[in-house]
Scaffold this active site. Structure first.
Site, mmCIF file in Angstrom:
data_model
loop_
_atom_site.group_PDB
_atom_site.id
_atom_site.type_symbol
_atom_site.label_atom_id
_atom_site.label_comp_id
_atom_site.label_asym_id
_atom_site.label_seq_id
_atom_site.Cartn_x
_atom_site.Cartn_y
_atom_site.Cartn_z
ATOM 1 N N GLY A 20 30.747 25.892 55.128
ATOM 2 C CA GLY A 20 31.457 24.680 55.552
ATOM 3 C C GLY A 20 30.573 23.507 55.932
ATOM 4 N N MET A 98 35.618 28.438 46.668
ATOM 5 C CA MET A 98 34.965 29.166 45.581
ATOM 6 C C MET A 98 35.933 29.865 44.624
ATOM 7 S SD MET A 98 32.062 28.082 46.263
ATOM 8 C CE MET A 98 30.730 28.941 45.459
ATOM 9 N N HIS A 117 30.341 19.782 43.497
ATOM 10 C CA HIS A 117 29.700 20.840 42.706
ATOM 11 C C HIS A 117 28.193 20.617 42.712
ATOM 12 C CE1 HIS A 117 29.407 24.002 39.764
ATOM 13 N NE2 HIS A 117 28.599 23.225 39.065
ATOM 14 N N GLY A 151 40.450 22.243 34.140
ATOM 15 C CA GLY A 151 39.301 22.999 33.646
ATOM 16 C C GLY A 151 38.410 23.417 34.817
HETATM 17 C C1 GAR Z 1 27.872 23.770 48.202
HETATM 18 O O1 GAR Z 1 26.590 23.753 47.639
HETATM 19 C C2 GAR Z 1 28.909 23.364 47.171
HETATM 20 O O2 GAR Z 1 28.472 22.369 46.305
HETATM 21 C C3 GAR Z 1 29.090 24.673 46.419
HETATM 22 O O3 GAR Z 1 29.092 25.648 47.420
HETATM 23 C C4 GAR Z 1 28.306 25.209 48.510
HETATM 24 C C5 GAR Z 1 29.150 25.266 49.761
HETATM 25 O O4 GAR Z 1 28.369 24.994 50.891
HETATM 26 N N1 GAR Z 1 30.311 24.664 45.674
HETATM 27 C C6 GAR Z 1 30.446 25.278 44.516
HETATM 28 O O5 GAR Z 1 29.545 25.909 43.975
HETATM 29 C C7 GAR Z 1 31.810 25.144 43.889
HETATM 30 N N2 GAR Z 1 31.787 25.605 42.536
HETATM 31 P P1 GAR Z 1 29.076 24.623 52.256
HETATM 32 O O6 GAR Z 1 30.128 25.713 52.485
HETATM 33 O O7 GAR Z 1 27.985 24.669 53.274
HETATM 34 O O8 GAR Z 1 29.685 23.268 52.095
#
Ligand code: GAR
Length: 209
Positions: A20, A98, A117, A151
């Protein structure tokens, strides 16, 4: 004399599955008065997500919809859609959510749901984007904030930022460098949305000055 009409604050809902830190970056920017918005709630599919604690600390309501407790993705998404409707949000921010959202949800929130992303899309969509970038051997990586379409990470791009990939990077060191950019670019995209400055033309997003 020019009349300045104050913006109605946008209602912002969040979906997050884990740590988060992007969620935190946006709610910090709201608290600092940088975004004309209100965080109306967080939904998570993961009862162990640290994002839950961050929301509670900020006084933002949390809905835990534990994916593991549902017999199928379809049933889980019915519950998710109902929770999203309850928020009456103007915008949903996927901040490290996710899972791939089903068509019904994507359609209902089309044009008002954004995702961060950790890659320069359209390169490296899907999971483990930073690992994909290291393994491929690209010299520049980065992050993308985009509107969500049906997508996987294919929606219209709002903002991108790039970072170098260094010789000795592994997935973790590159992810850390990208994450620092994510924390500035996601609040910026949310701010632009809340200021009514994003205009969708085909699949191009124009930013009004
Ligand atoms: C972040 O790097 C975000 O870009 C990625 O997960 C991480 C979450 O970190 N998202 C994806 O890969 C979506 N496909 P966080 O929970 O600390 O924000």
């Amino acid at each position: 004399m020019e009349q300045v009409i104050p913006l109605r604050k946008k209602r912002i809902g969040f979906l997050a599955s884990g740590r988060g830190s992007n969620f935190q970056a946006v709610i910090d920017a709201i608290a600092a008065g940088e975004i004309p918005g209100i965080g109306v709630g967080l939904i998570t599919d993961n009862p162990r997500a640290y994002a839950i604690e961050r929301a509670r600390n900020a006084g933002i309501p949390v809905r835990v919809i534990d994916y593991a407790e549902f017999p199928s993705k379809a049933v889980y998404e019915e519950e998710l859609l109902a929770a999203m409707r309850d928020f009456q949000a103007d915008l949903f921010v996927l901040a490290g959510y996710m899972r791939i959202l089903g068509q019904e949800i994507v359609r209902e929130f089309s044009g008002r749901m954004m995702n961060i992303h950790p890659a320069l899309l359209p390169a490296f969509p899907g999971l483990h984007a930073q690992r994909q970038a290291v393994d491929y051997g690209v010299k520049v990586a980065g992050c993308t904030v985009h509107l969500v379409d049906d997508g996987t990470d294919t929606g219209p791009i709002i903002i991108q930022r790039c970072v170098p990939v260094l010789q000795d990077d592994d997935e973790t060191t590159l992810a850390d460098r990208i994450l620092a950019e994510e924390h500035s670019v996601l609040p910026l995209a949310v701010k632009l949305f809340c200021e009514d400055r994003l205009v969708l033309e085909g699949r191009r997003v124009r930013i009004r000055p």
